[in-house]
Design a protein around this motif. Sequence first.
Motif, mmCIF file in Angstrom:
data_model
loop_
_atom_site.group_PDB
_atom_site.id
_atom_site.type_symbol
_atom_site.label_atom_id
_atom_site.label_comp_id
_atom_site.label_asym_id
_atom_site.label_seq_id
_atom_site.Cartn_x
_atom_site.Cartn_y
_atom_site.Cartn_z
ATOM 1 N N LEU A 154 0.819 -1.218 0.000
ATOM 2 C CA LEU A 154 0.000 0.000 0.000
ATOM 3 C C LEU A 154 0.849 1.264 0.000
ATOM 4 C CD1 LEU A 154 -2.647 -1.097 2.664
ATOM 5 C CD2 LEU A 154 -2.860 -1.211 0.174
ATOM 6 N N ASN A 155 2.169 1.076 -0.157
ATOM 7 C CA ASN A 155 3.095 2.200 -0.114
ATOM 8 C C ASN A 155 4.011 2.197 -1.331
ATOM 9 O OD1 ASN A 155 3.048 3.490 2.904
ATOM 10 N ND2 ASN A 155 2.564 1.308 2.959
ATOM 11 N N GLU A 156 4.601 3.345 -1.579
ATOM 12 C CA GLU A 156 5.667 3.443 -2.582
ATOM 13 C C GLU A 156 6.988 3.376 -1.835
ATOM 14 O OE1 GLU A 156 7.210 6.267 -6.273
ATOM 15 O OE2 GLU A 156 5.824 7.075 -4.778
ATOM 16 N N VAL A 157 7.763 2.329 -2.122
ATOM 17 C CA VAL A 157 9.039 2.124 -1.427
ATOM 18 C C VAL A 157 10.118 1.940 -2.480
ATOM 19 C CG1 VAL A 157 10.236 0.813 0.356
ATOM 20 C CG2 VAL A 157 7.741 0.902 0.367
ATOM 21 N N LYS A 158 10.923 2.947 -2.677
ATOM 22 C CA LYS A 158 12.016 2.887 -3.651
ATOM 23 C C LYS A 158 13.346 2.794 -2.906
ATOM 24 C CE LYS A 158 9.547 3.430 -7.438
ATOM 25 N NZ LYS A 158 9.588 4.638 -8.250
ATOM 26 N N GLY A 159 14.038 1.687 -3.111
ATOM 27 C CA GLY A 159 15.333 1.505 -2.466
ATOM 28 C C GLY A 159 15.219 1.495 -0.952
ATOM 29 N N PHE A 160 16.020 2.330 -0.308
ATOM 30 C CA PHE A 160 16.025 2.404 1.160
ATOM 31 C C PHE A 160 15.241 3.613 1.670
ATOM 32 C CE2 PHE A 160 19.825 -0.024 0.065
ATOM 33 C CZ PHE A 160 19.675 -1.124 0.888
ATOM 34 N N GLN A 161 14.408 4.198 0.813
ATOM 35 C CA GLN A 161 13.612 5.346 1.231
ATOM 36 C C GLN A 161 12.481 4.905 2.157
ATOM 37 O OE1 GLN A 161 12.224 7.302 -2.284
ATOM 38 N NE2 GLN A 161 14.265 7.732 -3.088
ATOM 39 N N ASN A 162 11.979 5.867 2.929
ATOM 40 C CA ASN A 162 10.848 5.579 3.811
ATOM 41 C C ASN A 162 9.586 5.343 2.986
ATOM 42 O OD1 ASN A 162 12.335 5.912 6.195
ATOM 43 N ND2 ASN A 162 12.083 8.130 6.124
ATOM 44 N N PRO A 163 8.700 4.440 3.440
ATOM 45 C CA PRO A 163 7.463 4.176 2.702
ATOM 46 C C PRO A 163 6.569 5.414 2.611
ATOM 47 C CG PRO A 163 7.870 2.474 4.353
ATOM 48 C CD PRO A 163 8.846 3.582 4.626
#
Length: 299
Positions: A44-53
């Motif tokens: 339910l989130n956008e999570v790219k690499g080590f970024q926060n959701p």
Amino acid sequence: MKKQHMKKQHMKKYMWAYGFIAPSLILICILNLWPIIQTFYLSLNEVKGFQNPVFIGLLNYKTLFHDSEFWRSLFNTCIYTIITVPVGVSLSLLTAVFLNMSIKAKSLYRVLYFLPVISAPAAVAMVWRWLYNSEFGFINYFLSVFGIQGPNWIADSHTVLISVMIVGIWSLVGYNMVILLAGLQDIPRSYYEAAQIDGATSVKQFLHITVPLVSPTLFFVVLTTMISSLQVFDHIFMMLDSTNPSLKSGESIVYLFYKYTFANNNKGYGSAIATVLLFLVLILTVVQMKVQKKWVHYQ
């Protein structure tokens, strides 16, 4: 007073029982339940690499259901499952019946059939890649003896999925054979002796004695094989390079999950793929549990 005493005794028994299974329950929650919850949350989130959701709601699912690559991988997975499960389980059952007979070198045959299970997946993939090689592979060489021009097995979009299926069936026969062999050995010999006295042929004995009595074990094998087939990944990952032109014709839904999660660093989208696969497995498992009442015979 008696009732209260009985209730206390029951409570003590339950406390002891839950105390004994507590370590296993805790491990199941940590290793299985929590990752499922975390995967659904990440979907339910956008999570790219080590970024926060970053919460985006159902956008990943909306994108997923409009993604042609997802539908192709789902189609490939379903075709793989539809073919490998019945073929693989049938071969496993026939092999188990054969090895349950009084034959010479029975132990040797059992070891040979079980070898693919204990072989390293990387080694298995390398051997099959050599066998499938269009120029130096044994399969095409064997076909050339009869004047047949073999295809480029794992680089041709028409044959790549078939090639993966063959490896999948080959690798699952040994494991399922051992389980079915255990089920066959629980069938009393007196049933077969009575059938022979009545004049029943080997085929009739197999259909009317072996299959019904081994059906609980067979159901377990079918269920586990179906689940593992829907999660096929290792053969595809090790046999097909990322530059392979026929990769999209052979990639599975788990391979697509790996691609987006680890190669493209898009954990949110990858989690959505994993969640869809989870619900697909759950639905098919429930259907199997309902249908098994019609063909599984418990003694």
